[in-house]
Design a protein around this motif. Structure first.
Motif, PDB file in Angstrom:
ATOM      1  N   GLY A 115       1.003  -0.876  -0.527  1.00  0.00           N
ATOM      2  CA  GLY A 115      -0.044  -0.338   0.317  1.00  0.00           C
ATOM      3  C   GLY A 115       0.426   1.244   0.062  1.00  0.00           C
ATOM      4  O   GLY A 115       0.695   1.964  -0.951  1.00  0.00           O
ATOM      5  N   GLN A 116       1.930   1.382   0.837  1.00  0.00           N
ATOM      6  CA  GLN A 116       2.685   2.503   0.628  1.00  0.00           C
ATOM      7  C   GLN A 116       3.729   3.022  -0.883  1.00  0.00           C
ATOM      8  O   GLN A 116       3.518   3.621  -0.915  1.00  0.00           O
ATOM      9  N   LEU A 117       4.054   1.217  -1.150  1.00  0.00           N
ATOM     10  CA  LEU A 117       4.424   1.951  -2.564  1.00  0.00           C
ATOM     11  C   LEU A 117       3.626   2.819  -3.567  1.00  0.00           C
ATOM     12  O   LEU A 117       3.902   3.170  -3.938  1.00  0.00           O
ATOM     13  N   LEU A 118       2.318   2.074  -3.287  1.00  0.00           N
ATOM     14  CA  LEU A 118       1.803   2.069  -4.373  1.00  0.00           C
ATOM     15  C   LEU A 118       1.114   4.198  -4.325  1.00  0.00           C
ATOM     16  O   LEU A 118       1.176   5.543  -4.811  1.00  0.00           O
ATOM     17  N   ASN A 119       1.168   4.780  -2.904  1.00  0.00           N
ATOM     18  CA  ASN A 119       1.000   6.240  -2.334  1.00  0.00           C
ATOM     19  C   ASN A 119       2.096   6.702  -2.315  1.00  0.00           C
ATOM     20  O   ASN A 119       2.085   7.691  -2.771  1.00  0.00           O
ATOM     21  N   VAL A 120       4.181   6.540  -2.880  1.00  0.00           N
ATOM     22  CA  VAL A 120       4.391   6.781  -2.987  1.00  0.00           C
ATOM     23  C   VAL A 120       5.481   6.970  -4.183  1.00  0.00           C
ATOM     24  O   VAL A 120       6.066   7.268  -4.974  1.00  0.00           O
ATOM     25  N   GLY A 161      -3.545   1.362  -0.571  1.00  0.00           N
ATOM     26  CA  GLY A 161      -3.056   2.146  -0.882  1.00  0.00           C
ATOM     27  C   GLY A 161      -4.217   3.333   0.556  1.00  0.00           C
ATOM     28  O   GLY A 161      -3.061   4.022   1.164  1.00  0.00           O
ATOM     29  N   TRP A 162      -4.709   3.012   0.398  1.00  0.00           N
ATOM     30  CA  TRP A 162      -6.083   4.490   1.310  1.00  0.00           C
ATOM     31  C   TRP A 162      -5.626   3.976   2.693  1.00  0.00           C
ATOM     32  O   TRP A 162      -6.026   4.273   3.303  1.00  0.00           O
ATOM     33  N   ASP A 165      -2.287   4.369   3.689  1.00  0.00           N
ATOM     34  CA  ASP A 165      -2.534   6.468   3.614  1.00  0.00           C
ATOM     35  C   ASP A 165      -3.130   6.914   5.547  1.00  0.00           C
ATOM     36  O   ASP A 165      -2.713   8.152   6.059  1.00  0.00           O
ATOM     37  N   VAL A 166      -4.185   6.169   5.540  1.00  0.00           N
ATOM     38  CA  VAL A 166      -5.206   6.764   6.600  1.00  0.00           C
ATOM     39  C   VAL A 166      -4.186   6.481   7.793  1.00  0.00           C
ATOM     40  O   VAL A 166      -4.803   7.383   9.346  1.00  0.00           O
ATOM     41  N   THR A 167      -3.658   5.906   8.049  1.00  0.00           N
ATOM     42  CA  THR A 167      -2.837   4.739   9.359  1.00  0.00           C
ATOM     43  C   THR A 167      -1.191   5.550   8.929  1.00  0.00           C
ATOM     44  O   THR A 167       0.041   5.035   9.925  1.00  0.00           O
ATOM     45  N   ASP A 168      -0.893   6.000   8.082  1.00  0.00           N
ATOM     46  CA  ASP A 168       0.360   6.736   8.193  1.00  0.00           C
ATOM     47  C   ASP A 168       1.500   5.551   7.821  1.00  0.00           C
ATOM     48  O   ASP A 168       2.710   5.455   7.958  1.00  0.00           O
ATOM     49  N   VAL A 302      -5.745   2.509 -10.629  1.00  0.00           N
ATOM     50  CA  VAL A 302      -4.110   3.023 -10.105  1.00  0.00           C
ATOM     51  C   VAL A 302      -3.357   2.632 -11.244  1.00  0.00           C
ATOM     52  O   VAL A 302      -4.199   2.080 -12.299  1.00  0.00           O
ATOM     53  N   PRO A 303      -2.392   3.271 -10.440  1.00  0.00           N
ATOM     54  CA  PRO A 303      -2.008   3.262 -12.312  1.00  0.00           C
ATOM     55  C   PRO A 303      -1.273   2.594 -13.205  1.00  0.00           C
ATOM     56  O   PRO A 303      -1.417   2.709 -14.717  1.00  0.00           O
TER      57      PRO A 303
END
Length: 480
Positions: A115-120, A161-162, A165-168, A302-303
């Protein structure tokens, strides 16, 4: 039989076993090379010593919870307890894992990293968590998955990803958030299954779904995305039953955009609509249009929305000797007097099982989608197709049973329910603390012995015939 008419003893025994599993698995610690967070109030810390002993206690408790589940099913099947009692029992068994670390699996930590990979802005379908380097995102991930791409659909990735994001991207709140979503999914699956089940089988259906150790330990305790597909499957069947074709297509397409098994549900909805005599072509085209639209929207979420197709072989990169393809390869290998390369046999066996599984799944869906098929028969056939998909795959995990669990619990006959229970108990022994699965620890024979014992007791209890008496109903009513 052992006091099989004691609801209170069954509830307490299962709750004690659940607590013991959560504590002992935590203290047994993760596999080598993994560093877990301490968790809330330090509850996720492993023991400094005695980890093999904690592992032994864990498998004994898993055996106990599995047998308590069988007892609860029998109490519900025979009318000794009702839906409310079964639901309370399931809640009591689930409560101990709510604040525990992810039980018997590290997949939840892979979810955080993906999820964090997607966010960055890094494509999780092309690389793995290894790009983060040593630290809180990589350290808890199982070493075998650190360099592998995500094999989940675009909606799963967007959900991860969501959540990150919500949980940092903090592992503990991330796990607890997904656990809440898993509980909601289990509730949806249970309610939908009850609506599908015969009135006199509703208590047994709740037992098979909500109190199943696969659900307690793996879907809620282990926090696996498969629970979402399992919740959508009975929704699809209910929608088809009421001829709500757009809703059925929507739910099936969402399931497919979450994980590959949803494709079975898509095929069922399309075939069931095509077999309807009224406005056959127009109706089928509408269902297909909804399916395609949802799939395209999900891919755009997603991309690299179609990148997961190339990553579907990721789970098969781990060799598990208890799979159907591995067992078939082992039989052939033994029959060739050890002159054949086992790896080549395993690859061929996987192809054969995949082809045979595809044919069998198609046949089950054709029969399930026939207009004359009663809804529960259709549900049993679609559920069987999902089980075939799990068994024919290169690797099977306990949580894969989630795909078909609600359908089979609600729609299968007594023989089918017995098979579901036996499979549930057997799969509980496929995810265990590391010392129980390796020959060099000396504990693998204990695992095999307890597996055989659990299955023998299960089959013996399930073969029994028990006629409930009015006294049993009075006792249960008094406890309620």
């Amino acid at each position: 039989m052992i006091a099989i008419t004691s609801p209170r003893a069954t509830l307490v025994a299962g709750a004690v076993a659940s607590v013991t599993v959560a504590v002992s698995v935590t203290l047994a610690g993760p596999i080598p090379g993994v560093i877990l967070p301490d968790g809330p109030l330090g509850l996720w810390r492993a023991a400094d010593t005695g980890r093999p002993a904690w592992s032994v206690l864990a498998i004994v408790a898993i055996t106990g919870l599995s047998l308590a589940f069988v007892r609860l099913y029998l109490l519900a099947r025979d009318g000794v307890v009702d839906v409310r009692w079964v639901a309370r029992t399931a809640a009591a068994w689930t409560a101990p894992v709510l604040l525990a670390q992810p039980i018997l699996s590290l997949d939840a930590y892979s979810y955080v990293a993906q999820g964090q990979l997607l966010n960055v802005g890094i494509d999780p379908y092309l690389t793995g968590p290894i790009v983060f380097g040593a630290g809180p995102l990589l350290d808890p991930v199982a070493p075998v998955w650190r360099m592998t791409p995500a094999p989940y659909g675009p909606l799963s990735l967007r959900l991860l990803g969501w959540s990150a994001d919500v949980t940092d991207a903090e592992p503990v709140p991330f796990v607890l958030l997904l656990r809440v979503l898993a509980i909601v999914a289990v509730l949806i699956a249970t309610i939908a299954a009850v609506r599908l089940a015969r009135p006199d089988a509703r208590a047994a259906t709740v037992a098979l779904v909500a109190a199943n150790p696969i659900v307690v330990l793996h879907l809620v305790g282990g926090v696996h995305l498969d629970v979402l597909v399992g919740a959508l499957a009975p929704v699809v069947l209910l929608a088809v039953r009421r001829r709500w074709w757009s809703l059925a297509a929507l739910a099936a397409a969402i399931a497919f955009a979450l994980k590959l098994p949803g494709l079975v549900l898509v095929g069922y909805v399309l075939w069931a609509r095509f077999r309807q005599p009224d406005r056959r072509l127009a109706g089928t085209a509408r269902v297909l249009a909804v399916t395609v639209a949802v799939t395209l929207v999900a891919a755009a979420a997603v991309p690299d929305g179609w990148g997961w197709i190339a990553a579907l072989d990721t789970p098969g990169k781990v060799d598990a000797l208890y799979t159907v393809p591995a067992a078939l390869a082992a039989v052939v290998y033994a029959g060739t007097a050890l002159t054949t390369d086992f790896g080549a046999l395993l690859d061929g066996s996987r192809l054969v099982c995949a082809a045979a599984g595809a044919v069998l799944i198609g046949w089950l869906l054709v029969r399930g989608g026939h207009p004359s098929a009663p809804v529960r028969r259709a549900g049993a056939l679609v559920g069987a197709a999902l089980v075939v998909l799990a068994l024919a795959a290169p690797v099977i995990h306990a949580w894969y049973l989630a795909w078909a669990l609600a359908l089979l619990a609600a729609c299968a006959g007594l023989a089918g329910q017995r098979g579901l229970i036996a499979l549930s108990v057997a799969l509980c022994f496929t995810a265990l603390p590391d010392p129980l699965t390796r020959w060099h620890h000396g504990l693998l024979p204990l695992t095999l012995v307890l597996l055989v014992v659990a299955l023998l007791v299960t089959f013996r209890w399930l073969s029994s015939v028990h006629a409930p008496s009015p006294r049993h109903h009075d006792v249960t009513s008094a406890m309620l």
